[in-house]
Design an enzyme around this catalytic site. Structure first.
Site, short mmCIF file in Angstrom:
data_model
loop_
_atom_site.label_atom_id
_atom_site.label_comp_id
_atom_site.label_asym_id
_atom_site.label_seq_id
_atom_site.Cartn_x
_atom_site.Cartn_y
_atom_site.Cartn_z
N SER A 192 26.42 3.14 55.77
CA SER A 192 25.73 3.54 54.55
C SER A 192 24.78 4.70 54.82
O SER A 192 24.29 4.86 55.93
CB SER A 192 24.92 2.36 54.01
OG SER A 192 23.87 2.07 54.92
N LYS A 193 24.53 5.47 53.79
CA LYS A 193 23.71 6.67 54.00
C LYS A 193 22.23 6.33 54.16
O LYS A 193 21.46 7.15 54.59
CB LYS A 193 23.95 7.68 52.87
CG LYS A 193 23.22 7.42 51.58
CD LYS A 193 23.44 8.57 50.62
CE LYS A 193 23.07 8.17 49.21
NZ LYS A 193 23.58 9.07 48.19
N ARG A 194 21.88 5.13 53.81
CA ARG A 194 20.51 4.68 54.06
C ARG A 194 20.23 4.63 55.56
O ARG A 194 19.11 4.86 56.01
CB ARG A 194 20.30 3.28 53.48
CG ARG A 194 19.40 3.21 52.26
CD ARG A 194 19.30 1.77 51.78
NE ARG A 194 18.76 0.87 52.82
CZ ARG A 194 17.47 0.69 53.04
NH1 ARG A 194 16.58 1.32 52.32
NH2 ARG A 194 17.06 -0.12 53.99
#
Length: 539
Positions: free
Chosen positions: A293-295
């Site tokens: 995930s880009k988090r």
RNA sequence: GGCCCCUUCGUCUAAGGGUUAGGACGCGGCCCUUUCACGGCUGAAAUACGGGUUCGAAGCCCGUAGGGGUCACCA
């Protein structure tokens, strides 16, 4: 016995061989008949079907690479289809970025929205009539029904079911509507969706290339919405209809789709179509093994390009997840990935997307595959060109007295993270307290992500809104951003610099700053975003 | 939580019932070297656990644990 690799005669049907347990069980279910790889009547056609709802994701590239290699190896073709049935989230900017990113990697497709082809259009939003027609056929054949339940009712129902520890499913209310009742509701203009019917009992057998037979009880399959009240199809309908109409023979997609495979197979059955061979691929993972995930990671292909990775290194790196390397050199080419491709060699456990090997590969490409002149050419393509330098010239010209001042002032335009940045440095002279600083970065980050177009106005609005939400002076907050973005307390105009650096590098630098300050928990992010919303509604 | 998938060094992976469980990245050491890299050599580092089956199990079977996915008018 045990796990056995297929003898040559079996190779033709290699995807039917169970990889783990009972390895030679064949797909003999009625609904999924095998197609031979060498069946000339049906050439291999694979597809990549991204949804244009954000940055081009490395996971998309990874799945695309597999589909590409498989098709190329067997003389087949790869198609690109844009799945933009989510009107609220799909954007043309995202579609363009995805196409650009895949092209940058050197993957190409025989048919797609940009190149056309005999099975177009290749954008689902332009295929509405096709879905409507197919949906009506399903209803006419008694495989689907209109549902008039409201969103509120459904969510209440789900809540109740969860409270009673039952699996949340549609309860079938509208199934018992009579034709008269239905036309009455239609006459009143009550909005409806169309749901698919599910057999009340029995099991569905999904044949997965890598996993063999997977069984699902129909009783646990939900009556999926096929057609939304906006008249557009959901993924499930559009996907099945398009894959069939576009002649897709092999669907290779992420593992997250396994649990909806029964619905898809059921749809093929309802339509009387032969389903494609299904292969579910393991997911790319964060370091903590959750879905990438880009988090937690830079996931945009554009980020890797901006950060100065070579496309061939990127492809090679993604190829490492699909090629069993043995003792050979792991540096390889796209052609070798195609030649050596064997879907059975993909290991089933998800792979952590750890880019340290990408760094090593990229270094090797730079020093082994080009001379100094060639290297310089690549650097030019990357940043030492007029397009990238002009805004920098504009920002620096009036701020320096001699050209040799340029290096110090602009080094940050040629970096990824600000190396050597410390917590102490990040806090020096900042008037916000530590909490506010973390809030400022976090709120900027989430607003940057939501920006449709990345331009100075958006950057400006974001930072002003952030200061307003925290009730601090913009001027006081700016210093915190100078430090995080440039590593210095002052320099070229901040908004221009941020705009020029781009979304991906910004995300990385703010993430870096947050690592030093202590990353925000999910709970904090939620609470802080509420602050922002409040402030926006007041102002 | 229900259903489903998965599990070999920190990470990517090899090993078709028999190997001192191999390679690569990263990490440490040594060599090369004006520095830093590169390169060469080298070291530490894994079969989740428990039962079976077998002369023999990382591999096959069962169980347990752990991780993940999914349960939307998102894809």
């Amino acid at each position: 016995m045990g796990r056995q690799k297929p003898a040559n005669a079996w190779r033709e049907h290699v995807w039917l061989i169970r990889r783990d347990k009972d390895c030679r069980r064949r797909a003999d279910s009625m609904i999924q008949r095998p197609i031979s790889m060498t069946d000339t009547a049906r050439p291999i056609r694979t597809r990549i079907a991204p949804s244009p709802t954000g940055d081009p994701h490395v996971g998309t590239a990874y799945i695309a690479l597999i589909n590409y290699c498989f098709a190329k190896k067997h003389g087949g073709e790869l198609l690109l289809r844009i799945e933009d049935t989510d009107q609220a989230r799909s954007t043309p900017q995202s579609e363009k970025a995805i196409l650009d990113a895949l092209k940058w990697l050197g993957l190409d497709w025989a048919e797609g929205p940009d190149v056309g082809g005999p099975h177009g259009p290749y954008r689902q939003s332009e295929r509405s009539a096709i879905y409507t027609e197919h949906c009506e056929k399903l209803m006419a054949d008694g495989h689907a029904f209109k549902c008039y339940c409201t969103a509120e009712k459904l969510s209440q129902m789900r809540k109740d079911q969860i409270a009673r520890k039952k699996p949340p499913r549609y309860d079938g209310t509208c199934l018992s509507l009579t034709d008269v009742e239905r036309s009455e509701l239609d006459l009143q203009g009550v909005p409806h969706v169309v749901r698919m019917k599910i057999p009340e009992s029995g099991t569905c057998e999904v044949q997965d290339t890598l996993r063999g037979k997977i069984e699902f009880e129909y009783a646990a399959v939900d009556m999926q919405v096929l057609m939304k009240s906006d008249g557009l199809p959901t993924y499930h309908l559009a996907n099945v209809v398009d894959d069939h109409l576009m002649g897709i023979t092999h669907v290779m997609r992420g593992e997250e789709w396994i649990s909806s495979a029964p619905k898809h197979l059921l749809l093929y059955q309802y339509f009387g179509w032969e389903p494609p061979v299904l292969t579910h691929l393991p997911l790319l993972l964060n370091a903590d093994k959750s879905k990438l995930s880009k988090r937690k990671n830079p996931t945009s292909i554009l980020y890797y390009r901006r950060a100065g990775y070579l496309s061939e290194a990127m492809v090679n790196f993604l190829g490492l997840f699909i090629k069993s390397s043995g003792e050979e050199d792991e540096k390889t080419t796209l052609q070798a990935l195609i030649d050596d491709f064997d879907v059975q060699h993909i290991s089933l456990g998800g792979s952590v997307f750890d880019t340290s090997k990408l760094d090593w590969l990229n270094g090797r490409y730079m020093r082994e595959d080009m001379d100094a002149a060639g290297f310089l050419e690549r650097v030019r393509e990357w940043a030492l060109n007029d397009a990238y330098m002009m805004p920098i010239a504009d920002m620096t010209q009036s701020r320096i007295t001699k050209m040799s001042d340029l290096g110090g002032l602009t080094a940050m335009f040629f970096m990824n993270r600000i190396e050597g940045l410390t917590l102490e440095r990040l806090r020096s002279g900042v008037k916000l307290d530590e909490l506010q600083q973390r809030q400022a970065y976090t709120l900027a980050l989430s607003q940057f992500d939501a920006l449709l177009d990345w331009d100075k106005d958006g950057v400006d609005a974001t930072l002003r809104a952030t200061a307003a939400a925290l009730d601090v002076k913009l001027k006081d907050m700016i210093r915190a951003f100078y430090l995080a973005v440039t590593g210095e307390a002052q320099g070229v105009p901040l908004f221009d610099a941020i705009t020029h650096l781009g979304r991906d590098i910004m995300r990385e630098r703010l993430r870096h700053a947050m690592e030093l300050l202590g990353p925000a928990t999910k709970k904090e992010v939620k609470a802080w975003e509420a602050l922002l919303r409040e402030s926006k509604s007041e102002g």
